[in-house]
Design a protein around this motif. Structure first.
Motif, PDB file in Angstrom:
ATOM      1  N   VAL A   1      19.784  48.432  42.671  1.00  0.00           N
ATOM      2  CA  VAL A   1      20.698  49.247  41.863  1.00  0.00           C
ATOM      3  C   VAL A   1      22.035  49.367  42.568  1.00  0.00           C
ATOM      4  N   ALA A   2      23.038  49.770  41.792  1.00  0.00           N
ATOM      5  CA  ALA A   2      24.364  49.993  42.365  1.00  0.00           C
ATOM      6  C   ALA A   2      25.112  51.017  41.510  1.00  0.00           C
ATOM      7  N   ARG A   3      26.031  51.704  42.136  1.00  0.00           N
ATOM      8  CA  ARG A   3      26.844  52.664  41.380  1.00  0.00           C
ATOM      9  C   ARG A   3      28.261  52.668  41.913  1.00  0.00           C
ATOM     10  N   SER A   4      29.177  53.116  41.059  1.00  0.00           N
ATOM     11  CA  SER A   4      30.588  53.125  41.426  1.00  0.00           C
ATOM     12  C   SER A   4      30.941  54.348  42.268  1.00  0.00           C
ATOM     13  N   ARG A   5      30.372  55.491  41.918  1.00  0.00           N
ATOM     14  CA  ARG A   5      30.721  56.728  42.607  1.00  0.00           C
ATOM     15  C   ARG A   5      29.984  56.847  43.925  1.00  0.00           C
ATOM     16  N   ILE A   6      30.684  57.291  44.926  1.00  0.00           N
ATOM     17  CA  ILE A   6      30.061  57.487  46.228  1.00  0.00           C
ATOM     18  C   ILE A   6      29.041  58.614  46.152  1.00  0.00           C
ATOM     19  N   LEU A   7      29.428  59.689  45.471  1.00  0.00           N
ATOM     20  CA  LEU A   7      28.523  60.818  45.310  1.00  0.00           C
ATOM     21  C   LEU A   7      27.881  60.773  43.931  1.00  0.00           C
ATOM     22  N   GLY A   8      26.742  61.375  43.806  1.00  0.00           N
ATOM     23  CA  GLY A   8      26.078  61.439  42.505  1.00  0.00           C
ATOM     24  C   GLY A   8      24.738  60.774  42.533  1.00  0.00           C
ATOM     25  N   THR A   9      24.034  60.899  41.419  1.00  0.00           N
ATOM     26  CA  THR A   9      22.689  60.353  41.319  1.00  0.00           C
ATOM     27  C   THR A   9      22.538  59.380  40.167  1.00  0.00           C
ATOM     28  N   THR A  10      23.606  59.102  39.464  1.00  0.00           N
ATOM     29  CA  THR A  10      23.533  58.157  38.352  1.00  0.00           C
ATOM     30  C   THR A  10      23.854  56.758  38.844  1.00  0.00           C
ATOM     31  N   TRP A  11      22.953  55.850  38.574  1.00  0.00           N
ATOM     32  CA  TRP A  11      23.132  54.463  38.991  1.00  0.00           C
ATOM     33  C   TRP A  11      23.590  53.645  37.790  1.00  0.00           C
ATOM     34  N   ASP A  12      24.741  52.982  37.957  1.00  0.00           N
ATOM     35  CA  ASP A  12      25.386  52.289  36.842  1.00  0.00           C
ATOM     36  C   ASP A  12      24.776  50.925  36.554  1.00  0.00           C
ATOM     37  N   TYR A  13      24.285  50.279  37.577  1.00  0.00           N
ATOM     38  CA  TYR A  13      23.831  48.896  37.444  1.00  0.00           C
ATOM     39  C   TYR A  13      22.403  48.764  37.943  1.00  0.00           C
ATOM     40  N   TRP A  14      21.610  48.039  37.173  1.00  0.00           N
ATOM     41  CA  TRP A  14      20.207  47.809  37.517  1.00  0.00           C
ATOM     42  C   TRP A  14      19.898  46.326  37.386  1.00  0.00           C
ATOM     43  N   GLY A  15      19.157  45.827  38.353  1.00  0.00           N
ATOM     44  CA  GLY A  15      18.680  44.462  38.261  1.00  0.00           C
ATOM     45  C   GLY A  15      17.246  44.436  37.762  1.00  0.00           C
ATOM     46  N   TYR A  16      16.763  43.254  37.443  1.00  0.00           N
ATOM     47  CA  TYR A  16      15.348  43.124  37.119  1.00  0.00           C
ATOM     48  C   TYR A  16      14.542  43.322  38.397  1.00  0.00           C
ATOM     49  N   GLY A  17      13.343  43.791  38.240  1.00  0.00           N
ATOM     50  CA  GLY A  17      12.531  44.107  39.389  1.00  0.00           C
ATOM     51  C   GLY A  17      11.869  42.907  40.024  1.00  0.00           C
ATOM     52  N   THR A  18      11.431  43.104  41.246  1.00  0.00           N
ATOM     53  CA  THR A  18      10.650  42.104  41.952  1.00  0.00           C
ATOM     54  C   THR A  18       9.370  42.791  42.460  1.00  0.00           C
ATOM     55  N   GLN A  19       8.249  42.142  42.220  1.00  0.00           N
ATOM     56  CA  GLN A  19       6.956  42.761  42.525  1.00  0.00           C
ATOM     57  C   GLN A  19       6.624  42.617  44.003  1.00  0.00           C
TER      58      GLN A  19
END
Length: 118
Positions: free
Chosen positions: A95-113
């Motif tokens: 995951v990745a997010r633009s804001r340094i602070l906060g708990t909302t993640w803007d970008y998600w990748g597909y998972g790996t098992q």
């Protein structure tokens, strides 16, 4: 940015794996974003395992075993997982997010098992 995670697999307890997350596409580069790894095991809630803030923040249960790092030149974030335990078995998401602070993640990748056998 698009995130592509890889590196999952089957490993015995006590073993190691390294997950990789490559950022690509338009918009901000992964190197400019706060990055992290979530995981979700069957029947359990999703949990944040590690994030790149403050040099690395970790879920208590993985401290001293997992290390998050990044290679900005390669636009890649890693999660080195050592001394794996069966309870680490889950689908891991980059995951990745633009804001340094906060708990909302803007970008998600597909998972790996990741599967850890006892």
């Amino acid at each position: 940015v698009q995130l592509q995670a890889s590196g999952g697999g089957l490993v015995q307890a006590g073993g190691s794996l390294r997950l990789s997350c490559v950022g690509s596409g338009t918009g901000r580069a992964l190197s400019t974003l706060v990055a992290g790894w979530f995981r979700q095991a069957p029947g359990k809630e999703r949990e944040l395992v590690a994030a790149t803030r403050n040099g690395g923040t970790y879920l208590d249960s993985v401290k001293d075993r997992f290390t998050i790092s990044r290679d900005n030149a390669k636009n890649t974030v890693y999660l080195q997982m050592n001394n794996l335990k069966p309870e680490d078995t889950a689908v891991y998401y980059c995951v990745a997010r633009s804001r340094i602070l906060g708990t909302t993640w803007d970008y998600w990748g597909y998972g790996t098992q990741v599967t850890v056998s006892s």
